[in-house]
Design a protein around this motif. Sequence first.
Motif, PDB file in Angstrom:
ATOM      1  N   GLU A 112       0.833  -1.207   0.000  1.00  0.00           N
ATOM      2  CA  GLU A 112       0.000   0.000   0.000  1.00  0.00           C
ATOM      3  C   GLU A 112       0.867   1.256   0.000  1.00  0.00           C
ATOM      4  OE1 GLU A 112      -2.388  -0.451   3.451  1.00  0.00           O
ATOM      5  OE2 GLU A 112      -3.664  -2.030   2.585  1.00  0.00           O
ATOM      6  N   TYR A 113       1.920   1.232   0.782  1.00  0.00           N
ATOM      7  CA  TYR A 113       2.773   2.409   0.912  1.00  0.00           C
ATOM      8  C   TYR A 113       3.518   2.737  -0.383  1.00  0.00           C
ATOM      9  CZ  TYR A 113       2.137   2.263   6.007  1.00  0.00           C
ATOM     10  OH  TYR A 113       1.635   2.276   7.281  1.00  0.00           O
ATOM     11  N   ILE A 114       4.158   1.712  -0.989  1.00  0.00           N
ATOM     12  CA  ILE A 114       4.924   2.016  -2.195  1.00  0.00           C
ATOM     13  C   ILE A 114       3.992   2.339  -3.359  1.00  0.00           C
ATOM     14  CG2 ILE A 114       6.970   0.724  -1.498  1.00  0.00           C
ATOM     15  CD1 ILE A 114       6.119  -1.525  -3.357  1.00  0.00           C
ATOM     16  N   HIS A 115       2.788   1.787  -3.343  1.00  0.00           N
ATOM     17  CA  HIS A 115       1.800   2.127  -4.376  1.00  0.00           C
ATOM     18  C   HIS A 115       1.389   3.594  -4.229  1.00  0.00           C
ATOM     19  CE1 HIS A 115      -2.143   2.152  -6.461  1.00  0.00           C
ATOM     20  NE2 HIS A 115      -1.547   1.270  -7.252  1.00  0.00           N
ATOM     21  N   ASP A 116       1.167   4.028  -2.996  1.00  0.00           N
ATOM     22  CA  ASP A 116       0.804   5.425  -2.763  1.00  0.00           C
ATOM     23  C   ASP A 116       1.952   6.353  -3.148  1.00  0.00           C
ATOM     24  OD1 ASP A 116      -1.203   7.328  -1.640  1.00  0.00           O
ATOM     25  OD2 ASP A 116       0.410   7.771  -0.226  1.00  0.00           O
ATOM     26  N   LEU A 117       3.172   5.936  -2.846  1.00  0.00           N
ATOM     27  CA  LEU A 117       4.342   6.723  -3.241  1.00  0.00           C
ATOM     28  C   LEU A 117       4.402   6.866  -4.760  1.00  0.00           C
ATOM     29  CD1 LEU A 117       7.120   8.020  -2.435  1.00  0.00           C
ATOM     30  CD2 LEU A 117       8.104   5.753  -2.832  1.00  0.00           C
ATOM     31  N   ALA A 118       4.188   5.769  -5.464  1.00  0.00           N
ATOM     32  CA  ALA A 118       4.222   5.812  -6.931  1.00  0.00           C
ATOM     33  C   ALA A 118       3.124   6.720  -7.486  1.00  0.00           C
ATOM     34  CB  ALA A 118       4.085   4.399  -7.500  1.00  0.00           C
ATOM     35  N   LEU A 119       1.948   6.687  -6.873  1.00  0.00           N
ATOM     36  CA  LEU A 119       0.862   7.562  -7.301  1.00  0.00           C
ATOM     37  C   LEU A 119       1.230   9.023  -7.121  1.00  0.00           C
ATOM     38  CD1 LEU A 119      -2.322   5.735  -5.935  1.00  0.00           C
ATOM     39  CD2 LEU A 119      -1.689   6.076  -8.338  1.00  0.00           C
ATOM     40  N   HIS A 120       1.869   9.360  -5.999  1.00  0.00           N
ATOM     41  CA  HIS A 120       2.282  10.747  -5.755  1.00  0.00           C
ATOM     42  C   HIS A 120       3.238  11.231  -6.845  1.00  0.00           C
ATOM     43  CE1 HIS A 120       0.447  10.698  -1.766  1.00  0.00           C
ATOM     44  NE2 HIS A 120       0.752  11.978  -1.665  1.00  0.00           N
ATOM     45  N   PHE A 121       4.189  10.382  -7.206  1.00  0.00           N
ATOM     46  CA  PHE A 121       5.160  10.778  -8.230  1.00  0.00           C
ATOM     47  C   PHE A 121       4.512  10.797  -9.611  1.00  0.00           C
ATOM     48  CE2 PHE A 121       8.285  10.281  -5.000  1.00  0.00           C
ATOM     49  CZ  PHE A 121       9.421  10.943  -5.430  1.00  0.00           C
ATOM     50  N   ASP A 122       3.710   9.779  -9.918  1.00  0.00           N
ATOM     51  CA  ASP A 122       3.106   9.672 -11.237  1.00  0.00           C
ATOM     52  C   ASP A 122       2.150  10.829 -11.514  1.00  0.00           C
ATOM     53  OD1 ASP A 122       2.824   7.916 -13.653  1.00  0.00           O
ATOM     54  OD2 ASP A 122       0.718   7.918 -13.026  1.00  0.00           O
ATOM     55  N   ALA A 123       1.404  11.240 -10.495  1.00  0.00           N
ATOM     56  CA  ALA A 123       0.435  12.325 -10.647  1.00  0.00           C
ATOM     57  C   ALA A 123       1.060  13.704 -10.384  1.00  0.00           C
ATOM     58  CB  ALA A 123      -0.740  12.113  -9.701  1.00  0.00           C
ATOM     59  N   ARG A 124       2.351  13.705 -10.114  1.00  0.00           N
ATOM     60  CA  ARG A 124       3.082  14.948  -9.836  1.00  0.00           C
ATOM     61  C   ARG A 124       2.466  15.735  -8.675  1.00  0.00           C
ATOM     62  NH1 ARG A 124       6.781  15.478 -13.812  1.00  0.00           N
ATOM     63  NH2 ARG A 124       6.352  14.445 -15.802  1.00  0.00           N
ATOM     64  N   LYS A 125       2.038  14.991  -7.658  1.00  0.00           N
ATOM     65  CA  LYS A 125       1.517  15.641  -6.460  1.00  0.00           C
ATOM     66  C   LYS A 125       2.649  16.237  -5.622  1.00  0.00           C
ATOM     67  CE  LYS A 125      -2.501  12.581  -5.986  1.00  0.00           C
ATOM     68  NZ  LYS A 125      -3.177  11.580  -5.086  1.00  0.00           N
ATOM     69  N   ILE A 126       3.856  15.804  -5.897  1.00  0.00           N
ATOM     70  CA  ILE A 126       5.022  16.318  -5.206  1.00  0.00           C
ATOM     71  C   ILE A 126       6.039  16.781  -6.237  1.00  0.00           C
ATOM     72  CG2 ILE A 126       4.775  14.999  -3.075  1.00  0.00           C
ATOM     73  CD1 ILE A 126       6.563  12.876  -4.241  1.00  0.00           C
ATOM     74  N   CYS A 144       6.446  13.429   4.828  1.00  0.00           N
ATOM     75  CA  CYS A 144       5.611  12.717   5.802  1.00  0.00           C
ATOM     76  C   CYS A 144       4.125  12.794   5.466  1.00  0.00           C
ATOM     77  CB  CYS A 144       5.882  13.252   7.206  1.00  0.00           C
ATOM     78  SG  CYS A 144       7.502  12.751   7.851  1.00  0.00           S
ATOM     79  N   ALA A 145       3.784  13.585   4.459  1.00  0.00           N
ATOM     80  CA  ALA A 145       2.399  13.613   3.984  1.00  0.00           C
ATOM     81  C   ALA A 145       2.094  12.398   3.105  1.00  0.00           C
ATOM     82  CB  ALA A 145       2.134  14.899   3.209  1.00  0.00           C
ATOM     83  N   ILE A 146       3.134  11.652   2.730  1.00  0.00           N
ATOM     84  CA  ILE A 146       2.971  10.456   1.914  1.00  0.00           C
ATOM     85  C   ILE A 146       2.811   9.256   2.847  1.00  0.00           C
ATOM     86  CG2 ILE A 146       4.011   8.992   0.139  1.00  0.00           C
ATOM     87  CD1 ILE A 146       5.751  11.431  -0.632  1.00  0.00           C
ATOM     88  N   ARG A 147       1.847   8.414   2.588  1.00  0.00           N
ATOM     89  CA  ARG A 147       1.633   7.229   3.433  1.00  0.00           C
ATOM     90  C   ARG A 147       2.895   6.373   3.473  1.00  0.00           C
ATOM     91  NH1 ARG A 147      -2.999   3.436   2.048  1.00  0.00           N
ATOM     92  NH2 ARG A 147      -2.484   2.638   4.116  1.00  0.00           N
ATOM     93  N   GLY A 148       3.264   5.950   4.673  1.00  0.00           N
ATOM     94  CA  GLY A 148       4.416   5.071   4.818  1.00  0.00           C
ATOM     95  C   GLY A 148       5.730   5.789   4.974  1.00  0.00           C
ATOM     96  N   VAL A 149       5.720   7.103   4.820  1.00  0.00           N
ATOM     97  CA  VAL A 149       6.945   7.878   4.992  1.00  0.00           C
ATOM     98  C   VAL A 149       6.872   8.581   6.341  1.00  0.00           C
ATOM     99  CG1 VAL A 149       8.379   9.752   4.115  1.00  0.00           C
ATOM    100  CG2 VAL A 149       7.232   8.207   2.510  1.00  0.00           C
ATOM    101  N   GLY A 150       7.747   8.171   7.243  1.00  0.00           N
ATOM    102  CA  GLY A 150       7.822   8.789   8.557  1.00  0.00           C
ATOM    103  C   GLY A 150       9.125   9.534   8.726  1.00  0.00           C
TER     104      GLY A 150
END
Length: 223
Positions: A112-126, A144-150
């Motif tokens: 779930e975490y790496i999928h969310d990370l990939a979505l953030h990069f793919d959609a250019r949310k960051i 830390c706004a990305i799931r799984g990143v602490g």
Amino acid sequence: MAQGIAGSLADSQVRLVGKPAYWDEACAQLMRRDRILRKLIPQHGEHWLQHQAPAFMTLARSIVGQQVALRTADQLWQRLLERCGQPLSPAALLALSPDELRALGLPKRKVEYIHDLALHFDARKIDPQAWQAMPDEAVVADLCAIRGVGRWTADMFLIFNLHRPNVLPLDDAGLLKAISQHYFSGEPVSRFEAREVAQAWAPWCTVATWHLWRSLNTVAVRY
């Protein structure tokens, strides 16, 4: 890996960058201030923080390595690279289903975490390029706004991707182990005690941390 010493990426995924401009000055100051670092730093005089991977890979590797032993983290990472291809990209990761990722040995939560990370990069949310000019804590807040990143993952990113000079990763068990061995005769240390020791290191906590990691026989300290 979370709660542990930073690991390595496949050599094909990192690039060598020059010695950080602050490195020599930092080493000289740390050796003057700290009796332990006065002994440790000369042991690695020909090495320094120099590897850098793409932002997405640095973060994905950190998530894969959270809460597991270094060998396990390396095995999971290599499986992911073999399945997705190199270099690992958000699109390649998103092309795999959760079941396919779990089949590689990744726990459901990490999938779930790496999928969310990939979505953030793919959609250019960051915007990783913007991080270059942002203060450390602003970068940490973004990450830390990305799931799984602490905090630990954010600190590893500051050190190994942005090469920031004054990062003190108090959530890292490897750093605490090294401080215990060198400053407390092997007795367990608290975050408060570690922070007390590190007061003498600012503004070069990254450099002190790197040398303490190396003192634990970590051959390749990079993420």
